[in-house]
Write a protein that holds these residues in place. Structure first.
Motif, PDB file in Angstrom:
ATOM      1  N   MET A   1      69.014  67.109  66.316  1.00  0.00           N
ATOM      2  CA  MET A   1      70.210  66.419  66.651  1.00  0.00           C
ATOM      3  C   MET A   1      70.209  65.988  68.036  1.00  0.00           C
ATOM      4  O   MET A   1      70.023  66.615  68.864  1.00  0.00           O
ATOM      5  CB  MET A   1      71.102  67.741  66.287  1.00  0.00           C
ATOM      6  CG  MET A   1      72.667  67.132  66.296  1.00  0.00           C
ATOM      7  SD  MET A   1      73.821  68.533  66.052  1.00  0.00           S
ATOM      8  CE  MET A   1      73.519  68.627  64.126  1.00  0.00           C
ATOM      9  N   ALA A   2      71.224  64.772  68.301  1.00  0.00           N
ATOM     10  CA  ALA A   2      71.073  64.249  69.432  1.00  0.00           C
ATOM     11  C   ALA A   2      72.337  64.999  70.361  1.00  0.00           C
ATOM     12  O   ALA A   2      73.415  65.281  69.579  1.00  0.00           O
ATOM     13  CB  ALA A   2      71.467  63.122  69.497  1.00  0.00           C
TER      14      ALA A   2
ATOM     15  N   LYS B   1      58.607  64.020  69.780  1.00  0.00           N
ATOM     16  CA  LYS B   1      59.962  64.177  69.037  1.00  0.00           C
ATOM     17  C   LYS B   1      61.343  63.496  69.458  1.00  0.00           C
ATOM     18  O   LYS B   1      62.140  63.373  68.716  1.00  0.00           O
ATOM     19  CB  LYS B   1      60.385  65.870  69.071  1.00  0.00           C
ATOM     20  CG  LYS B   1      59.315  66.837  68.651  1.00  0.00           C
ATOM     21  CD  LYS B   1      59.782  68.219  69.252  1.00  0.00           C
ATOM     22  CE  LYS B   1      58.771  69.031  68.393  1.00  0.00           C
ATOM     23  NZ  LYS B   1      58.883  70.638  68.815  1.00  0.00           N
ATOM     24  N   VAL B   2      60.934  62.665  70.730  1.00  0.00           N
ATOM     25  CA  VAL B   2      62.137  61.750  71.168  1.00  0.00           C
ATOM     26  C   VAL B   2      62.151  60.478  70.176  1.00  0.00           C
ATOM     27  O   VAL B   2      61.128  59.848  69.987  1.00  0.00           O
ATOM     28  CB  VAL B   2      61.854  61.300  72.689  1.00  0.00           C
ATOM     29  CG1 VAL B   2      63.096  60.415  72.962  1.00  0.00           C
ATOM     30  CG2 VAL B   2      61.795  62.532  73.324  1.00  0.00           C
ATOM     31  N   PRO B   3      63.246  60.386  69.431  1.00  0.00           N
ATOM     32  CA  PRO B   3      63.216  59.233  68.478  1.00  0.00           C
ATOM     33  C   PRO B   3      63.254  57.997  69.290  1.00  0.00           C
ATOM     34  O   PRO B   3      63.677  57.688  70.353  1.00  0.00           O
ATOM     35  CB  PRO B   3      64.670  59.299  67.615  1.00  0.00           C
ATOM     36  CG  PRO B   3      64.877  60.886  67.878  1.00  0.00           C
ATOM     37  CD  PRO B   3      64.575  61.396  69.357  1.00  0.00           C
TER      38      PRO B   3
ATOM     39  N   LEU C   1      65.636  62.369  80.206  1.00  0.00           N
ATOM     40  CA  LEU C   1      66.423  61.578  79.209  1.00  0.00           C
ATOM     41  C   LEU C   1      67.687  61.438  79.756  1.00  0.00           C
ATOM     42  O   LEU C   1      68.310  60.112  79.657  1.00  0.00           O
ATOM     43  CB  LEU C   1      66.302  62.311  77.862  1.00  0.00           C
ATOM     44  CG  LEU C   1      65.024  62.316  77.073  1.00  0.00           C
ATOM     45  CD1 LEU C   1      65.203  63.140  75.785  1.00  0.00           C
ATOM     46  CD2 LEU C   1      64.266  60.889  77.088  1.00  0.00           C
ATOM     47  N   GLN C   2      68.124  62.536  80.145  1.00  0.00           N
ATOM     48  CA  GLN C   2      69.756  62.402  80.425  1.00  0.00           C
ATOM     49  C   GLN C   2      69.876  61.335  81.753  1.00  0.00           C
ATOM     50  O   GLN C   2      70.714  60.424  81.882  1.00  0.00           O
ATOM     51  CB  GLN C   2      70.370  63.656  80.984  1.00  0.00           C
ATOM     52  CG  GLN C   2      71.918  63.775  80.864  1.00  0.00           C
ATOM     53  CD  GLN C   2      72.499  65.172  81.054  1.00  0.00           C
ATOM     54  OE1 GLN C   2      71.807  66.007  81.630  1.00  0.00           O
ATOM     55  NE2 GLN C   2      73.635  65.458  80.720  1.00  0.00           N
TER      56      GLN C   2
ATOM     57  N   LYS D   1      69.874  59.632  75.131  1.00  0.00           N
ATOM     58  CA  LYS D   1      70.414  60.662  74.230  1.00  0.00           C
ATOM     59  C   LYS D   1      69.311  62.175  74.369  1.00  0.00           C
ATOM     60  O   LYS D   1      68.231  61.621  74.123  1.00  0.00           O
ATOM     61  CB  LYS D   1      70.813  60.609  72.834  1.00  0.00           C
ATOM     62  CG  LYS D   1      71.848  59.430  72.608  1.00  0.00           C
ATOM     63  CD  LYS D   1      71.901  59.121  71.021  1.00  0.00           C
ATOM     64  CE  LYS D   1      73.151  58.122  70.766  1.00  0.00           C
ATOM     65  NZ  LYS D   1      73.180  57.703  69.410  1.00  0.00           N
ATOM     66  N   THR D   2      70.014  63.063  74.444  1.00  0.00           N
ATOM     67  CA  THR D   2      69.031  64.277  74.501  1.00  0.00           C
ATOM     68  C   THR D   2      68.724  64.825  73.286  1.00  0.00           C
ATOM     69  O   THR D   2      69.208  64.228  72.127  1.00  0.00           O
ATOM     70  CB  THR D   2      69.630  65.516  75.389  1.00  0.00           C
ATOM     71  OG1 THR D   2      70.883  65.492  74.647  1.00  0.00           O
ATOM     72  CG2 THR D   2      69.938  64.919  76.846  1.00  0.00           C
ATOM     73  N   VAL D   3      67.803  65.698  73.004  1.00  0.00           N
ATOM     74  CA  VAL D   3      67.087  66.006  71.847  1.00  0.00           C
ATOM     75  C   VAL D   3      67.057  67.408  71.766  1.00  0.00           C
ATOM     76  O   VAL D   3      66.845  68.189  72.700  1.00  0.00           O
ATOM     77  CB  VAL D   3      65.491  65.619  71.875  1.00  0.00           C
ATOM     78  CG1 VAL D   3      65.104  66.065  70.522  1.00  0.00           C
ATOM     79  CG2 VAL D   3      65.723  64.006  71.786  1.00  0.00           C
ATOM     80  N   ASN D   4      67.322  68.107  70.609  1.00  0.00           N
ATOM     81  CA  ASN D   4      67.383  69.415  70.304  1.00  0.00           C
ATOM     82  C   ASN D   4      65.884  69.929  70.118  1.00  0.00           C
ATOM     83  O   ASN D   4      65.217  69.740  68.769  1.00  0.00           O
ATOM     84  CB  ASN D   4      68.376  69.783  69.216  1.00  0.00           C
ATOM     85  CG  ASN D   4      68.342  71.210  68.814  1.00  0.00           C
ATOM     86  OD1 ASN D   4      67.879  72.092  69.802  1.00  0.00           O
ATOM     87  ND2 ASN D   4      68.838  71.597  67.845  1.00  0.00           N
TER      88      ASN D   4
END
Length: 223
Positions: free
Chosen positions: A1-2, A77-79, A204-205, A210-213
């Motif tokens: 989830m982003a 895992k980063v989309p 990323l931030q 967008k960040t990643v869970n």
């Protein structure tokens, strides 16, 4: 989830852990002229990676390093959609022969861009360290293995690979930059030791992505 997207950072972030000074203009010009090599052996000027578009560029120690493997597994895992939305490239650079790129990508599930700097010219020019720093208590949130177990796994991969080598200088440390477009340097971090990775969500931030869970746990959203 982003997580929510962050506005891009346009200057050096001095509060980041382990963050050093901006590279000198001459150092960046020299690094820009260096060549990196892709998985097919094609040579590309380093500046081509960020000249026209902002890029997160992550230098890893070597492809046998267990901490680098686990860090890159989380980078995988980063989309791509997050990067495309922010118009940012995500790039990993190692320091082995280019022949190791495809096997390492297959091992980690990484599908973003990856290159190598076999002679470590960019590493040296930007002042990335060799050897472990004094503060070895730093823990990367992306490394799950203990030092003993991780080292055993790395040695086993070296012994069972098609060619017994360390896939890069084992003493070399890495770093993280956010560059471009042009000669803009938004962020620089030079790793002090093998566990001193910048958390992926931090870069990323800072790049406006967008960040990643990474925990695989559902996020609780306050209403």
């Amino acid at each position: 989830m982003a997580g929510p997207p962050a506005p891009p950072v346009t200057q050096q972030v001095g509060s980041a852990r382990g963050c050093g000074q901006r590279p000198e203009a001459g150092e960046l010009r020299e690094a820009a002229r260096c060549l990196v090599v892709d998985a097919d052996g094609r040579c590309i000027p380093f500046k081509a990676l960020y000249g026209e578009q902002k890029a997160i560029v992550l230098f890893v120690r070597n492809f046998l390093c267990y901490t680098c493997k686990e860090y890159v597994e989380d980078l995988a895992k980063v989309p791509k959609a997050f990067l495309q939305e922010a118009n940012v490239r995500l790039i990993v650079i190692g320091q082995s022969s280019h022949h190791h790129i495809k096997p390492f990508c297959s091992l980690t599930g990484y599908t973003h861009e990856m290159y190598v700097d076999p002679q470590r010219e960019i590493y040296k020019t930007l002042g990335m360290k060799r050897g472990e720093g004094n503060n070895i208590s730093v823990r990367s949130p992306h490394v799950k293995s203990s030092t003993l177990l991780g080292s055993i796994r790395s040695m086993w991969r070296a012994m069972t690979g098609p060619a017994f080598d360390f896939q890069g200088d084992p003493a070399q440390q890495g770093g993280a930059l956010i560059l471009g477009p042009g000669n803009e340097v938004h962020f620089l971090h030079l790793d002090k030791n093998r566990l001193d990775h910048v958390p992926i969500n931090t870069v990323l931030q800072l790049a406006g992505v967008k960040t990643v869970n990474f925990t695989n746990k559902p996020q609780i959203i306050d209403i």
